[in-house]
Scaffold this motif. Structure first.
Motif, PDB file in Angstrom:
ATOM      1  N   GLU A 236      23.760  24.755 -26.726  1.00  0.00           N
ATOM      2  CA  GLU A 236      22.504  25.100 -26.604  1.00  0.00           C
ATOM      3  C   GLU A 236      21.882  23.921 -25.986  1.00  0.00           C
ATOM      4  O   GLU A 236      20.685  23.849 -25.208  1.00  0.00           O
ATOM      5  CB  GLU A 236      21.936  25.070 -27.925  1.00  0.00           C
ATOM      6  N   THR A 237      22.276  22.681 -26.716  1.00  0.00           N
ATOM      7  CA  THR A 237      21.669  21.339 -26.118  1.00  0.00           C
ATOM      8  C   THR A 237      21.878  21.244 -24.701  1.00  0.00           C
ATOM      9  O   THR A 237      20.995  20.814 -23.816  1.00  0.00           O
ATOM     10  CB  THR A 237      22.185  20.301 -26.748  1.00  0.00           C
ATOM     11  N   LYS A 238      23.370  21.494 -24.307  1.00  0.00           N
ATOM     12  CA  LYS A 238      23.598  21.398 -22.784  1.00  0.00           C
ATOM     13  C   LYS A 238      22.871  22.311 -21.786  1.00  0.00           C
ATOM     14  O   LYS A 238      22.075  21.867 -20.776  1.00  0.00           O
ATOM     15  CB  LYS A 238      25.001  21.336 -22.733  1.00  0.00           C
ATOM     16  N   ALA A 239      22.916  23.471 -22.358  1.00  0.00           N
ATOM     17  CA  ALA A 239      22.081  24.548 -21.689  1.00  0.00           C
ATOM     18  C   ALA A 239      20.619  24.096 -21.431  1.00  0.00           C
ATOM     19  O   ALA A 239      19.822  24.235 -20.405  1.00  0.00           O
ATOM     20  CB  ALA A 239      22.283  25.975 -22.243  1.00  0.00           C
ATOM     21  N   SER A 240      19.846  23.618 -22.363  1.00  0.00           N
ATOM     22  CA  SER A 240      18.433  23.155 -22.365  1.00  0.00           C
ATOM     23  C   SER A 240      18.448  22.050 -21.235  1.00  0.00           C
ATOM     24  O   SER A 240      17.463  21.790 -20.574  1.00  0.00           O
ATOM     25  CB  SER A 240      17.928  22.742 -23.559  1.00  0.00           C
ATOM     26  N   GLN A 241      19.255  21.001 -21.251  1.00  0.00           N
ATOM     27  CA  GLN A 241      19.338  19.873 -20.709  1.00  0.00           C
ATOM     28  C   GLN A 241      19.305  20.423 -18.896  1.00  0.00           C
ATOM     29  O   GLN A 241      18.748  20.044 -17.983  1.00  0.00           O
ATOM     30  CB  GLN A 241      20.479  19.104 -20.589  1.00  0.00           C
ATOM     31  N   ILE A 242      20.264  21.419 -18.732  1.00  0.00           N
ATOM     32  CA  ILE A 242      20.711  22.037 -17.550  1.00  0.00           C
ATOM     33  C   ILE A 242      19.116  22.738 -16.843  1.00  0.00           C
ATOM     34  O   ILE A 242      18.653  22.536 -15.849  1.00  0.00           O
ATOM     35  CB  ILE A 242      21.738  22.909 -17.428  1.00  0.00           C
TER      36      ILE A 242
END
Length: 246
Positions: A236-242
């Motif tokens: 979820e954190t990586k998806a938010s960053q993308i």
């Protein structure tokens, strides 16, 4: 993403509950007549306004392991073990007839036959009262006889007969007090086919080695569920960053 969270979160929660059941079984590994409790998991869909695409885990109590435990000879006149299938009927603290396999008994100050926990043992004709200064003998069919101390063995006085029952196992449930009862709450009539062994007690049917291995497996499964939650959080954190970069 939230599908993984639902499954992992509820799985971890109910793994802890199953650990509690296993710990309870281990704690009663030396309790005479104890029957191990069995649990299992099942998936239940989450009911919502959207599509039924999510599910969570529920720990479903399957029932009880009714297999017989080992027989330990005690030589005590007021000890008995059920031979094969069957139950000893006692009166619970709420006054309702219930069943147990723990056959260690005593005689209270009024001469009434009770379990070691103070529950009244039920006879086919009501409570069983033992006259004073008597030696007790329990026959194979549950007949309680008394012999006056100092008398010859032929001076036998029949006191009563224990209420021994054998309802179908699929109709038996465990109560919160550790005693067993039927699903409809009605204890059947005495079954003459049920036999007892006098001077012996039935041991717990908990397999200690199997329960210990089960506890280790449950602990590893809990760790796996927690790792899934951690992975969901990282994804979820990586998806938010993308999404922020785009």
């Amino acid at each position: 993403m939230d599908r993984l969270i639902y499954t992992a979160m509820t799985g971890a929660k109910h793994l802890l509950e199953q650990q509690t059941t296993t710990s309870h079984n281990l704690a009663n590994a030396t309790t005479n007549g104890f029957k191990a409790q069995l649990d299992s998991f099942r998936a239940v869909p989450v009911i919502s306004e959207g599509l039924p695409t999510r599910a969570f885990v529920v720990d479903a109590t399957v029932g009880t392991d009714f297999s017989a435990g080992g027989i330990q000879q005690t030589g005590r006149d007021l000890d008995l073990a059920i031979q094969g299938k069957g139950w000893l009927v006692v009166q619970g603290e709420d006054g309702v007839e219930k069943m147990t396999r723990h056959g260690s008994m005593k005689i209270n100050e009024n001469g009434v036959l009770q379990t070691q926990n103070g529950l009244q043992v039920v006879g086919e004709g009501g409570p069983i009262t033992i006259p004073p200064e008597m030696t007790i003998a329990i026959a194979k069919d549950g007949t309680v006889s008394a012999i006056p101390m100092g008398s010859r063995p032929n001076a036998v006085q029949v006191i009563g007969r224990l209420k021994l029952v054998n309802p179908p196992e699929n109709n038996i449930v465990r109560g919160d007090d550790g005693l067993f009862k039927t699903k409809d709450g009605v204890i059947p009539d005495a079954d003459p086919a049920v036999n007892v062994i006098n001077g012996a007690l039935e041991l717990s049917n908990v397999n200690v080695a199997e329960a210990m291995v089960n506890m280790i497996n449950l602990a590893r499964q809990f760790e796996m569920q927690m790792k899934l939650l951690t992975n969901a959080e990282n994804n979820e954190t990586k998806a938010s960053q993308i999404l922020t970069l785009s």
